[in-house]
Design a protein around this motif. Sequence first.
Motif, PDB file in Angstrom:
ATOM      1  N   ASP A 230      -2.774   0.463  11.405  1.00  0.00           N
ATOM      2  CA  ASP A 230      -1.597  -0.166  11.112  1.00  0.00           C
ATOM      3  C   ASP A 230      -1.107   0.073   9.745  1.00  0.00           C
ATOM      4  OD1 ASP A 230       0.214  -2.579  10.452  1.00  0.00           O
ATOM      5  OD2 ASP A 230       0.195  -2.670  12.729  1.00  0.00           O
ATOM      6  N   ASP A 231       0.409   0.472   9.647  1.00  0.00           N
ATOM      7  CA  ASP A 231       0.792   0.919   8.340  1.00  0.00           C
ATOM      8  C   ASP A 231       1.025  -0.365   7.480  1.00  0.00           C
ATOM      9  OD1 ASP A 231       1.294   3.488   8.937  1.00  0.00           O
ATOM     10  OD2 ASP A 231       3.233   2.833   9.765  1.00  0.00           O
ATOM     11  N   ASP A 232       1.257  -1.517   7.935  1.00  0.00           N
ATOM     12  CA  ASP A 232       1.399  -2.854   7.151  1.00  0.00           C
ATOM     13  C   ASP A 232       0.235  -3.349   6.587  1.00  0.00           C
ATOM     14  OD1 ASP A 232       4.465  -3.295   7.419  1.00  0.00           O
ATOM     15  OD2 ASP A 232       4.162  -3.487   9.403  1.00  0.00           O
ATOM     16  N   VAL A 233      -0.943  -3.348   7.545  1.00  0.00           N
ATOM     17  CA  VAL A 233      -2.249  -3.753   7.208  1.00  0.00           C
ATOM     18  C   VAL A 233      -2.887  -2.802   6.299  1.00  0.00           C
ATOM     19  CG1 VAL A 233      -4.683  -4.144   8.250  1.00  0.00           C
ATOM     20  CG2 VAL A 233      -2.624  -4.641   9.540  1.00  0.00           C
ATOM     21  N   ARG A 234      -2.505  -1.700   6.351  1.00  0.00           N
ATOM     22  CA  ARG A 234      -3.006  -0.670   5.108  1.00  0.00           C
ATOM     23  C   ARG A 234      -2.546  -0.921   3.798  1.00  0.00           C
ATOM     24  NH1 ARG A 234      -2.251   3.244   8.239  1.00  0.00           N
ATOM     25  NH2 ARG A 234      -0.534   4.284   7.234  1.00  0.00           N
ATOM     26  N   ALA A 235      -0.936  -1.329   3.890  1.00  0.00           N
ATOM     27  CA  ALA A 235      -0.423  -1.860   2.809  1.00  0.00           C
ATOM     28  C   ALA A 235      -1.016  -2.829   2.108  1.00  0.00           C
ATOM     29  CB  ALA A 235       0.952  -1.576   2.659  1.00  0.00           C
ATOM     30  N   THR A 236      -1.249  -3.905   2.942  1.00  0.00           N
ATOM     31  CA  THR A 236      -1.659  -5.115   2.687  1.00  0.00           C
ATOM     32  C   THR A 236      -3.286  -5.094   1.815  1.00  0.00           C
ATOM     33  OG1 THR A 236      -0.734  -6.204   4.281  1.00  0.00           O
ATOM     34  CG2 THR A 236      -2.557  -7.642   3.231  1.00  0.00           C
ATOM     35  N   ILE A 247      -2.511   6.291   2.491  1.00  0.00           N
ATOM     36  CA  ILE A 247      -1.037   6.864   2.929  1.00  0.00           C
ATOM     37  C   ILE A 247      -0.412   5.913   3.449  1.00  0.00           C
ATOM     38  CG2 ILE A 247      -2.125   7.526   4.898  1.00  0.00           C
ATOM     39  CD1 ILE A 247      -0.315  10.008   4.982  1.00  0.00           C
ATOM     40  N   LEU A 248       0.884   5.963   2.892  1.00  0.00           N
ATOM     41  CA  LEU A 248       1.823   4.804   3.574  1.00  0.00           C
ATOM     42  C   LEU A 248       3.273   5.425   3.914  1.00  0.00           C
ATOM     43  CD1 LEU A 248       1.184   2.277   0.628  1.00  0.00           C
ATOM     44  CD2 LEU A 248       0.741   2.092   3.191  1.00  0.00           C
ATOM     45  N   PRO A 249       3.957   4.846   4.629  1.00  0.00           N
ATOM     46  CA  PRO A 249       5.347   5.363   5.125  1.00  0.00           C
ATOM     47  C   PRO A 249       6.233   5.024   3.706  1.00  0.00           C
ATOM     48  CG  PRO A 249       4.944   3.273   6.301  1.00  0.00           C
ATOM     49  CD  PRO A 249       3.434   3.620   5.582  1.00  0.00           C
ATOM     50  N   PRO A 250       7.299   5.496   3.632  1.00  0.00           N
ATOM     51  CA  PRO A 250       8.077   5.410   2.483  1.00  0.00           C
ATOM     52  C   PRO A 250       8.468   4.246   2.238  1.00  0.00           C
ATOM     53  CG  PRO A 250       9.081   7.368   3.605  1.00  0.00           C
ATOM     54  CD  PRO A 250       7.947   6.597   4.670  1.00  0.00           C
ATOM     55  N   ASN A 251       8.881   3.290   3.265  1.00  0.00           N
ATOM     56  CA  ASN A 251       9.482   1.887   2.951  1.00  0.00           C
ATOM     57  C   ASN A 251       8.311   0.979   2.525  1.00  0.00           C
ATOM     58  OD1 ASN A 251       8.125   1.982   5.452  1.00  0.00           O
ATOM     59  ND2 ASN A 251       9.240  -0.142   5.924  1.00  0.00           N
ATOM     60  N   LEU A 252       7.060   1.278   2.872  1.00  0.00           N
ATOM     61  CA  LEU A 252       5.952   0.560   2.048  1.00  0.00           C
ATOM     62  C   LEU A 252       5.526   0.992   0.952  1.00  0.00           C
ATOM     63  CD1 LEU A 252       3.874  -0.151   5.386  1.00  0.00           C
ATOM     64  CD2 LEU A 252       5.277  -1.707   3.996  1.00  0.00           C
ATOM     65  N   ALA A 253       5.428   2.564   0.766  1.00  0.00           N
ATOM     66  CA  ALA A 253       5.174   3.156  -0.713  1.00  0.00           C
ATOM     67  C   ALA A 253       6.118   2.569  -1.681  1.00  0.00           C
ATOM     68  CB  ALA A 253       5.119   4.446  -0.481  1.00  0.00           C
ATOM     69  N   LYS A 254       7.330   2.339  -1.398  1.00  0.00           N
ATOM     70  CA  LYS A 254       8.396   1.966  -2.393  1.00  0.00           C
ATOM     71  C   LYS A 254       7.861   0.448  -2.864  1.00  0.00           C
ATOM     72  CE  LYS A 254      13.288   1.575  -2.785  1.00  0.00           C
ATOM     73  NZ  LYS A 254      14.547   1.644  -2.335  1.00  0.00           N
ATOM     74  N   GLY A 255       7.231  -0.356  -2.482  1.00  0.00           N
ATOM     75  CA  GLY A 255       6.806  -1.608  -2.584  1.00  0.00           C
ATOM     76  C   GLY A 255       5.648  -1.508  -3.948  1.00  0.00           C
ATOM     77  N   VAL A 494      -0.192   6.459  -2.162  1.00  0.00           N
ATOM     78  CA  VAL A 494      -0.429   5.415  -3.537  1.00  0.00           C
ATOM     79  C   VAL A 494      -1.927   5.469  -4.031  1.00  0.00           C
ATOM     80  CG1 VAL A 494      -0.011   3.328  -4.435  1.00  0.00           C
ATOM     81  CG2 VAL A 494       1.548   4.040  -2.693  1.00  0.00           C
ATOM     82  N   VAL A 495      -2.258   5.677  -5.094  1.00  0.00           N
ATOM     83  CA  VAL A 495      -3.546   6.019  -5.590  1.00  0.00           C
ATOM     84  C   VAL A 495      -3.673   5.148  -7.071  1.00  0.00           C
ATOM     85  CG1 VAL A 495      -5.381   7.513  -6.307  1.00  0.00           C
ATOM     86  CG2 VAL A 495      -3.311   8.277  -4.589  1.00  0.00           C
ATOM     87  N   GLY A 496      -4.701   4.476  -7.036  1.00  0.00           N
ATOM     88  CA  GLY A 496      -5.185   3.919  -8.356  1.00  0.00           C
ATOM     89  C   GLY A 496      -5.499   4.737  -9.526  1.00  0.00           C
ATOM     90  N   ASP A 497      -5.049   4.441 -10.616  1.00  0.00           N
ATOM     91  CA  ASP A 497      -5.130   5.623 -11.771  1.00  0.00           C
ATOM     92  C   ASP A 497      -6.664   5.592 -12.482  1.00  0.00           C
ATOM     93  OD1 ASP A 497      -2.724   6.277 -11.331  1.00  0.00           O
ATOM     94  OD2 ASP A 497      -1.630   4.938 -12.757  1.00  0.00           O
ATOM     95  N   ARG A 498      -7.550   5.607 -11.700  1.00  0.00           N
ATOM     96  CA  ARG A 498      -8.893   5.643 -12.100  1.00  0.00           C
ATOM     97  C   ARG A 498      -9.722   6.799 -12.396  1.00  0.00           C
ATOM     98  NH1 ARG A 498     -12.033   3.391  -8.037  1.00  0.00           N
ATOM     99  NH2 ARG A 498     -13.673   3.323  -9.712  1.00  0.00           N
ATOM    100  N   TRP A 499      -8.731   8.057 -11.888  1.00  0.00           N
ATOM    101  CA  TRP A 499      -9.294   9.422 -12.067  1.00  0.00           C
ATOM    102  C   TRP A 499      -8.276  10.422 -12.371  1.00  0.00           C
ATOM    103  CZ3 TRP A 499      -9.462   6.198  -7.292  1.00  0.00           C
ATOM    104  CH2 TRP A 499     -10.583   5.634  -7.299  1.00  0.00           C
ATOM    105  N   THR A 500      -8.947  11.598 -12.747  1.00  0.00           N
ATOM    106  CA  THR A 500      -8.104  12.642 -13.090  1.00  0.00           C
ATOM    107  C   THR A 500      -8.447  13.865 -12.283  1.00  0.00           C
ATOM    108  OG1 THR A 500      -9.701  13.572 -14.880  1.00  0.00           O
ATOM    109  CG2 THR A 500      -7.883  12.027 -15.520  1.00  0.00           C
ATOM    110  N   GLY A 501      -7.591  15.027 -12.355  1.00  0.00           N
ATOM    111  CA  GLY A 501      -7.951  16.145 -11.623  1.00  0.00           C
ATOM    112  C   GLY A 501      -9.112  16.928 -12.392  1.00  0.00           C
TER     113      GLY A 501
END
Length: 533
Positions: A230-236, A247-255, A494-501
Amino acid sequence: MTARTVRSVAAATLAAALIAVTAACSNPAGGSAAADTAVVGIANEPETLSPLLGYGKDGNSKIFDGLLTHDAQMRLRPALAVALPEVSADGLTYTYRLRQGVTFSDGRPFGAKDVVFTYRTILDAKTNNASKTELDAIADVREQGPDAVVFTLKYPYAPFAERTVLPIAPEHVAGRQDVNSGDFTTRPVGTGPYVLTGWSKGEKLSFAANPTYWGGAPAVKKFTMAVVKDDDVRATRLRSGELDAAILPPNLAKGFEKDEGRTTYTAKSFDYRNVTLPTHHNVTGDVAVRRALDLAVDRGAMVDRLLEGAGRPAYGPVPTDSPWFTAGTERAHDLPQAQRILDEAGWRPGADGIREKDGVRASFPLWYTSGDKIRQDHALAFASDAKKAGIEIKVEAGTWEVIEPRMKTDAVLAGGGSPADPDFDQYLLLKAALGGDGFNNMARYDNPVVDAALEDARRSADPAARKAAYNTVQRELVRNPGYVFLTHIDHLYVVGDRWTGPDGGPLTTQVEPHDHGLGAGPWWNVENWKPKQ
């Protein structure tokens, strides 16, 4: 989804191990508890972890390696082979020299016999791998000493090297089991950078770094993929800190755009959403109805409103910015023309505005997978557009277990797409002989002109001849659609900024296929991530 693999159930012992691993590496207040641990949210999981049954066939498995792999620009690079293949002048022989000193995660050595075993097993008629037609060009594969393998082809197959990103299975494990139902399908052993430590179906897959990986032990020591359909649960769960990335759909990633400490990555893809139009239904089996629906749909509005611009209109399996796209096959939104086509074919509006012909009401069901917001939104928008043309579509949600038995007659909001070569997606999608073979040719599309063009393109080594053949395919899909293609979708992570390439810079993405999640996204090369200092 474009291919069926065998369904299997994870062992109870793995579920218990997974609970312990997850408890140790997940911190709901702020993501992973340790700098060397990552938890990511994905929308789908595989049905098997055996490459013999189709897992990882396009590369980027964390458990296995292929002879070759892709870099960030999708260029082929050596993996278990030490170099790109040596190809004979006639294009019929490919020789791979193998990397020495590689071991499987159980400590046993990798060698040529494992490569031969993998390909021969996939091609065996008893193996339930619905993608085996992708290896149709292979006439023989054999060892040339312990450190080389030679493939002999039936015909010059231009993209053959792309097919050798397929993961290699160990003969000493998988060769001693039933290929379709043995433990290897859920307890794999590979040469890859990670080892599976637990799999609770529908919940999580957990991995630990392989300390003896030939490419060097990964810095991310524990890697968990949380399966959240469920996309909403993943965002939550991402917002709460339970997930480090998703991974999120565009409307949820925007948040998450303004969140400090998080970055949104956009991956271009060949991933499309389409509607299957089953030829075995008395409404969608009418070419006039299919042509009308193809014109009634407002693709531009879908990109703008459903994807918030993160995608492109789709007129077929090939994106418009690909060199394989056939110019002139774009279809404008043209409701009046759609209505004229239906009128001329004898589909007349009834008292409620829904058309009828010979006592048949222009109505059919359209299924989408539960919890998938992008598919739901596309299905509802498509139904709304169709109703304006006088066609009633009843939108239904269900799991694939519910949907699959209905695919012969019911429409499905489906998806597919492969960036490596047009053969990889179009053959399985459109070949008449594959109709009804699991998720291959879900619409049971049957077009002799398309069949011939697909074979011509597959069997030619001439780029110009292949382009001409795929032009024929795309033009036929205008004349006689088996599917209505809606959009090509950008994948947003959407990824937390804890790593680098690996070079200390930002994480990267590749051009992605439809099958995203496990081997795609910014974690396509998680084995090379470094903790941010």
